[in-house]
Design an enzyme around this catalytic site. Structure first.
Site, PDB file in Angstrom:
ATOM      1  N   CYS A 104       0.925  -1.130  -0.346  1.00  0.00           N
ATOM      2  CA  CYS A 104      -0.148  -0.038  -0.048  1.00  0.00           C
ATOM      3  C   CYS A 104       1.303   1.116   0.036  1.00  0.00           C
ATOM      4  O   CYS A 104       0.695   1.873  -0.337  1.00  0.00           O
ATOM      5  CB  CYS A 104      -0.923   0.014   1.016  1.00  0.00           C
ATOM      6  SG  CYS A 104      -0.064  -0.801   2.481  1.00  0.00           S
ATOM      7  N   HIS A 146      -1.426   1.408   7.304  1.00  0.00           N
ATOM      8  CA  HIS A 146      -2.329   1.678   5.141  1.00  0.00           C
ATOM      9  C   HIS A 146      -1.852   2.742   5.234  1.00  0.00           C
ATOM     10  O   HIS A 146      -1.560   3.516   6.051  1.00  0.00           O
ATOM     11  CB  HIS A 146      -3.852   1.015   5.523  1.00  0.00           C
ATOM     12  CG  HIS A 146      -4.358   0.914   4.001  1.00  0.00           C
ATOM     13  ND1 HIS A 146      -3.805   0.683   3.118  1.00  0.00           N
ATOM     14  CD2 HIS A 146      -5.055   1.887   3.289  1.00  0.00           C
ATOM     15  CE1 HIS A 146      -4.257   0.707   1.986  1.00  0.00           C
ATOM     16  NE2 HIS A 146      -5.148   1.292   2.089  1.00  0.00           N
ATOM     17  N   ASP A 161      -7.920   5.110  -2.696  1.00  0.00           N
ATOM     18  CA  ASP A 161      -7.079   4.285  -2.404  1.00  0.00           C
ATOM     19  C   ASP A 161      -6.899   3.091  -3.228  1.00  0.00           C
ATOM     20  O   ASP A 161      -8.112   2.551  -3.771  1.00  0.00           O
ATOM     21  CB  ASP A 161      -8.208   3.989  -1.330  1.00  0.00           C
ATOM     22  CG  ASP A 161      -7.026   2.278  -0.789  1.00  0.00           C
ATOM     23  OD1 ASP A 161      -6.122   1.939  -1.557  1.00  0.00           O
ATOM     24  OD2 ASP A 161      -7.888   1.928   0.277  1.00  0.00           O
TER      25      ASP A 161
END
Length: 540
Positions: A104, A146, A161
């Site tokens: 991520c 994250h 995202d």
């Protein structure tokens, strides 16, 4: 950072105002050509050339961001090993372009770098997430797990995202699968906060911002909840305590949709009613303790997706509520049964109580539709034939009537199926009623067996019992259409006569026979009789 914070626009409606899943008005169809182009661009040398190629079809900051988003979501794979080992090399844009894998932080860093090359202001936002491995109700502490991005478009900040937009990790195999998810592109902040908690509360883009405790305790709706057109669910807490052995869940959707549920992995112990825009589910856990409840919705696709999960805590079981295991979903008529050709039911409520073990249910049936019904209880009827023989079907003026006689007291599922007469294939299940009878004296026999020649509009007045007493004269009365002659055949043959009201009447002796048949002659010029009903005779 202080310069950036001046540009925060915190006047987003909160809670969510339901108008859009996005933080700005978007017509996704306007992106179709750009999306196709961007998804097919290949890496030739470095990042600058890649961004330059992507921007060939992009004519605004929004389109530049969209082209970068689409490329990353369709080309970069989530690297589970790098994520677990926290391999810093996996985060470098040059390495990501080579391997086309990252975690991520790498996704967010690559997105930020590509946006900067494209001349769009972009930030990487670290924080906590309710993603892979998240357990309902868990608390968050320590280092952030994250990262995602904020982009500055049309005078305000927006959130996205690309990690979660690209696909998902299978929790059982830990394998990544590309599965594009539009939900995480410029998501409305009031929805983004459900599974993203930033290190700096300003990046929530909410006023007032949520606390970490609120984030931990709030109901988590998966992206599929919104992708499938859900608007809200009640209760809004992930853990539900049953009251008198029951938990009730309601879901509101923006259009009629099909739902199903699973309690501990089985479609049992609940009554799910479809509503015009949503559903209502009553669940009765069979044992005390903790139970997992999953709710699935179909939306506008052919596939059910999990949209909600609850943990049920049950400290009392009402044994009187035990539902038949064959009671499937949904219960009761709804927009769906109407869509399948069943209209104006006599019983709109899914639960029917009968004190004498008998009931009559009727509904309008669309032209060209055949209806089939069967009765299921945990203590019988056993065979498929018997499941149908406690129901007698009549048709009058475009309405179908189901006369039901229960073999004993208890709870039964009355299943309704339909089929278009002209089309091949099986009958499709539409819904069921729950029939309840507490009268222990109830002991109805089956109806007579009917054959294919029993016409759609025929009517049986007597005898309704499929088992006749031995050594008796039994009266018969039926309405039969398109028939020249009718008779009853036992040991002997007994003719029926047509009366002035249009009913065929007569009687038959059951002496010396085990079976009695009603037979008809459809054409006076022929001498071939067809069987239409069969009765059994009690042993002597």
């Amino acid at each position: 950072m202080p310069e950036l914070l001046k540009k925060f626009s915190l006047d987003k409606p909160y809670p969510w105002d339901r108008s859009s899943l996005k933080s700005m008005p978007l017509d996704l169809q306007q992106f179709e050509k750009l999306d196709t182009y961007a998804s097919q661009v290949t890496v030739k040398s470095g990042l600058d050339e890649l961004v330059n190629d992507l921007l060939q079809e992009a004519h605004s900051d929004l389109e530049r961001v969209r082209a970068i988003w689409i490329w990353i979501c369709h080309h970069i794979e989530y690297d589970i090993e790098a994520a677990q080992e926290k391999d810093r090399q996996a985060f470098k844009p040059s390495n990501i372009l080579k391997t086309q894998k990252t975690n991520c932080d790498g996704y967010a860093g690559l997105f930020e770098k590509m946006c900067r090359i494209a001349g769009v202001q972009c930030m990487t936002v670290p924080g906590y997430s309710k993603g892979f491995g998240y357990q309902t109700g868990q608390s968050f502490s320590g280092e952030f797990d994250h990262a995602w991005n904020a982009v500055y478009l049309e005078g305000r900040w927006h959130l996205l995202d690309s990690t979660w937009g690209s696909g998902l990790v299978d929790t059982t195999t830990s394998k990544f699968t590309f599965l594009y998810n539009e939900f995480y592109f410029l998501t409305h902040p009031a929805l983004f906060i459900e599974d993203h908690f930033p290190d700096n509360k300003n990046w929530q883009l909410l006023k007032p911002p949520q606390s970490l405790r609120q984030f931990e305790n709030n109901m988590y709706h998966k992206s599929e909840f919104y992708n499938k057109g859900m608007l809200s669910a009640h209760p809004e807490t992930p853990m539900i305590r049953t009251v008198n052995g029951k938990a009730t869940i309601t879901v509101e959707s923006c259009a009629p949709t099909l739902f199903m549920f699973m309690l501990n992995g089985k479609q049992e112990h609940g009554l799910l009613r479809l509503q015009q825009n949503g559903m209502k589910l009553d669940v009765y856990p069979p044992t005390m303790g903790t139970h997992k409840l999953q709710i699935f919705a179909k939306g506008n696709s052919d596939v059910y997706s999990s949209v909600l999960e609850y943990t049920l805590k049950c400290n009392y079981v009402d044994v009187g509520v035990r539902l038949p295991s064959e009671l499937h979903q949904p219960v009761g008529p709804s927009w769906f049964s109407e869509q399948m050709g069943i209209r104006k039911p006599s019983h709109p409520d899914p639960i029917i109580h009968t004190s004498d073990g008998r009931c009559s249910i009727s509904f309008g049936v669309e032209e060209g539709i055949s209806v089939l019904a069967s009765l299921h209880g945990d203590d019988g009827p056993i065979t498929e034939e018997m499941q149908r023989r406690y129901i007698f079907q009549l048709h009058r003026e475009k309405r179908t009537e189901l006369k039901v006689q229960l073999p004993h007291a208890g709870k039964f599922a009355l299943k309704i199926f339909v089929k278009k007469r002209q089309e091949p294939g099986n009958y499709a299940f539409v819904f069921n009623y729950l029939l309840c009878c507490s009268n222990t004296k109830v002991n109805w026999p089956m109806f007579p067996e009917s054959f294919g020649n029993w016409g759609q509009d025929n009517e049986l007045l007597e005898p309704l019992s499929g088992v006749l007493p031995a050594n008796r004269n039994v009266p018969f009365k039926l309405k039969l259409h398109g028939v020249a002659k009718a008779l009853v055949k036992g040991q002997d043959t007994w003719p029926l006569t047509l009366n002035s009201e249009g009913y065929w009447e007569g009687s038959c002796s059951t002496a010396g026979c085990q079976e009695v048949y009603v037979m008809v002659l459809e054409n006076a010029n022929h001498n071939f009789y067809s069987y239409i009903l069969k009765y059994k005779v009690n042993d002597q």
